[in-house]
Design an enzyme around this catalytic site. Structure first.
Site, PDB file in Angstrom:
ATOM      1  N   THR A  36      69.824  28.350 -42.597  1.00 61.00           N
ATOM      2  CA  THR A  36      69.812  29.258 -41.443  1.00 61.00           C
ATOM      3  C   THR A  36      69.086  30.532 -41.840  1.00 61.00           C
ATOM      4  O   THR A  36      68.661  30.686 -42.986  1.00 61.00           O
ATOM      5  CB  THR A  36      71.244  29.670 -41.035  1.00 61.00           C
ATOM      6  N   THR A 100      79.917  25.951 -36.182  1.00 61.29           N
ATOM      7  CA  THR A 100      79.710  25.806 -37.637  1.00 61.29           C
ATOM      8  C   THR A 100      81.020  25.919 -38.408  1.00 61.29           C
ATOM      9  O   THR A 100      81.314  25.088 -39.271  1.00 61.29           O
ATOM     10  CB  THR A 100      78.726  26.888 -38.139  1.00 61.29           C
ATOM     11  N   ASP A 135      89.745  37.368 -46.184  1.00 60.62           N
ATOM     12  CA  ASP A 135      90.900  38.237 -45.867  1.00 60.62           C
ATOM     13  C   ASP A 135      91.007  38.519 -44.369  1.00 60.62           C
ATOM     14  O   ASP A 135      92.066  38.924 -43.885  1.00 60.62           O
ATOM     15  CB  ASP A 135      90.814  39.555 -46.657  1.00 60.62           C
ATOM     16  N   GLU A 136      89.909  38.310 -43.624  1.00 66.61           N
ATOM     17  CA  GLU A 136      89.908  38.695 -42.204  1.00 66.61           C
ATOM     18  C   GLU A 136      90.844  37.839 -41.359  1.00 66.61           C
ATOM     19  O   GLU A 136      91.187  38.216 -40.239  1.00 66.61           O
ATOM     20  CB  GLU A 136      88.477  38.667 -41.642  1.00 66.61           C
ATOM     21  N   ASN A 190      82.633  40.763 -50.231  1.00 70.70           N
ATOM     22  CA  ASN A 190      81.768  40.552 -51.397  1.00 70.70           C
ATOM     23  C   ASN A 190      80.520  41.429 -51.268  1.00 70.70           C
ATOM     24  O   ASN A 190      80.076  41.749 -50.163  1.00 70.70           O
ATOM     25  CB  ASN A 190      81.292  39.101 -51.457  1.00 70.70           C
ATOM     26  N   ASN A 259      84.226  53.184 -45.622  1.00 69.57           N
ATOM     27  CA  ASN A 259      82.792  52.921 -45.467  1.00 69.57           C
ATOM     28  C   ASN A 259      81.975  54.164 -45.824  1.00 69.57           C
ATOM     29  O   ASN A 259      80.885  54.061 -46.396  1.00 69.57           O
ATOM     30  CB  ASN A 259      82.486  52.464 -44.035  1.00 69.57           C
ATOM     31  N   HIS A 294      87.157  46.623 -34.017  1.00 63.74           N
ATOM     32  CA  HIS A 294      86.912  46.881 -35.448  1.00 63.74           C
ATOM     33  C   HIS A 294      88.218  47.019 -36.230  1.00 63.74           C
ATOM     34  O   HIS A 294      88.976  47.959 -36.021  1.00 63.74           O
ATOM     35  CB  HIS A 294      86.087  48.164 -35.558  1.00 63.74           C
TER      36      HIS A 294
END
Ligand code: TYD
Length: 358
Positions: A36, A100, A135-136, A190, A259, A294
């Site tokens: 992809t 997928t 983890d999500e 990651n 972030n 979010h």
């Protein structure tokens, strides 16, 4: 010689796993990837040309082709990493994530089950399907909730996270119903070489050196735990060898950063490695519209992997980030190759006028 199948082996984490297995073991690695937009065979480096690396351009959504690969290569184990992974894209087009991540996992499970049933008793006992999750799936921990332990309830927020959660449920069902020897690994964010520059860290490095805005969603206070990709690859190899069938293992870095801290750290490294003609990179930071839904923070309790198997990451966030920024500066050819028409379409759609369009 034992053969393992790695699905998604030309992607970011998958290519690190293939490099690790080819370089550090004597396994024959069959790399199943449809290539992809986010995949690149150049990410394999020298492993690509190893006689123990075989590439099969196959989509995990293509059941017949996947079955053919299993019949032809007769794997002793399977590492399933093929997935659509970018949360913002899952908001733009959820269907491909379900196809997928859920449909592809179903096909990997069914191909594994049929193959496993054909093995002799010893082959069946030794076979592993190592499924790579995130983890999500546990959803938003907010500022104060403790890190999720294995077995915590699933509460995915994004279409991406929901598709990975659904895949995990399928994998557990195949373990319980069919006795398929599976192991699930769930990891935190990651980063490292060869990550597609739609994700925060490579996006910020490349935008900065081109003097483009550095977009931070919302207030930039969201927190992620950041693991260097090669440490993840080592954890997966350990789980392949020592993970107990039917169990889930968490892989975490204990390097939680906002972030804003992550982007600040990249700017500081770039000020040192590739200084601007005038000013500092942090001046390019822009706060843009937040991502819908979010999640504020994720966190995994990984004491099972650390205490039972003795795994430890080798890189700190500081050492891993330094290597990563250096790698992007030193590999303009790799960067050029992934900046396809699709990359330009995505960047234009997502960051029009410096505003995130999500
Ligand atoms: P990302 O790399 O997309 O990983 P994930 O959403 O799976 O954690 O994003 C990491 C964090 O950075 C996340 O909180 C969203 C934020 N982010 C930005 O602030 N700006 C950006 O342009 C991107 C891509 C992400």
């Amino acid at each position: 010689m034992k053969t393992v199948i790695v699905t998604g082996g030309a992607g970011f984490i998958g290519s690190a796993v293939v490099r690790h297995l080819v370089e550090e073991t004597s396994l024959r690695v069959v790399n199943v990837d449809v290539l992809t937009y986010a995949a690149n065979l150049d990410s394999l480096g020298a492993a690509r040309r190893s006689p123990r690396h075989v590439f099969e351009r196959v989509d995990v959504c293509d059941r017949d082709e996947l079955e053919r690969v299993f019949r032809e290569h007769r794997p002793a184990a399977v590492l399933h990493l093929a997935a659509q992974t970018h949360v913002d894209r899952s908001i733009e087009d959820p269907g491909v994530f379900v196809a997928t991540n859920v449909g592809g996992t179903l096909n990997v499970l069914e191909a594994s089950r049929r193959h496993w049933n054909r093995l002799d008793a010893e082959g069946r006992r030794r076979f592993r399907l190592l499924h790579v999750s995130t983890d999500e799936v546990y959803g938003d921990l907010g500022a104060d909730k403790p890190a999720a332990a294995e077995g915590a309830p699933y509460a995915p927020s994004s279409p991406y996270a929901a598709s990975k959660a659904a895949a995990d449920h399928l994998v557990r069902a195949w373990s319980r119903t069919f006795d398929l020897p599976i192991v699930i690994a769930a990891c935190c964010n990651n980063y490292g070489p060869c990550q597609y520059p739609e994700k925060l860290i490579p996006l910020v490095v490349l935008n900065a050196v081109e003097e483009k805005p550095l977009p931070l969603y919302g207030t930039g206070e969201n927190v992620r735990d950041w693991l260097y990709v090669e440490d993840h690859a080592r954890a997966l190899r350990m789980l392949l060898e020592c993970g107990e069938p039917g169990r889930t293992y968490h892989v975490a870095a204990h390097e939680e950063r906002t972030n804003l801290d992550v982007v600040g750290a990249i700017c500081t490294l770039l000020d040192e490695m590739a200084p601007r003609a005038a000013g500092r990179y942090a001046e390019l930071i822009r706060f843009v519209a937040d991502r819908p839904g979010h999640d504020f923070r994720y966190g995994l309790d990984d004491s099972r992997l650390r205490d039972e198997l003795g795994w430890r990451p080798r890189e700190t966030f500081e050492s891993g980030l330094r290597k990563t920024v250096r790698w992007y500066l030193d590999h303009p050819d790799w960067v050029q190759a992934v900046r396809t028409a699709e990359y330009r379409r995505w960047m234009a759609a997502q960051y029009r006028d410096g505003e995130a369009q999500a």
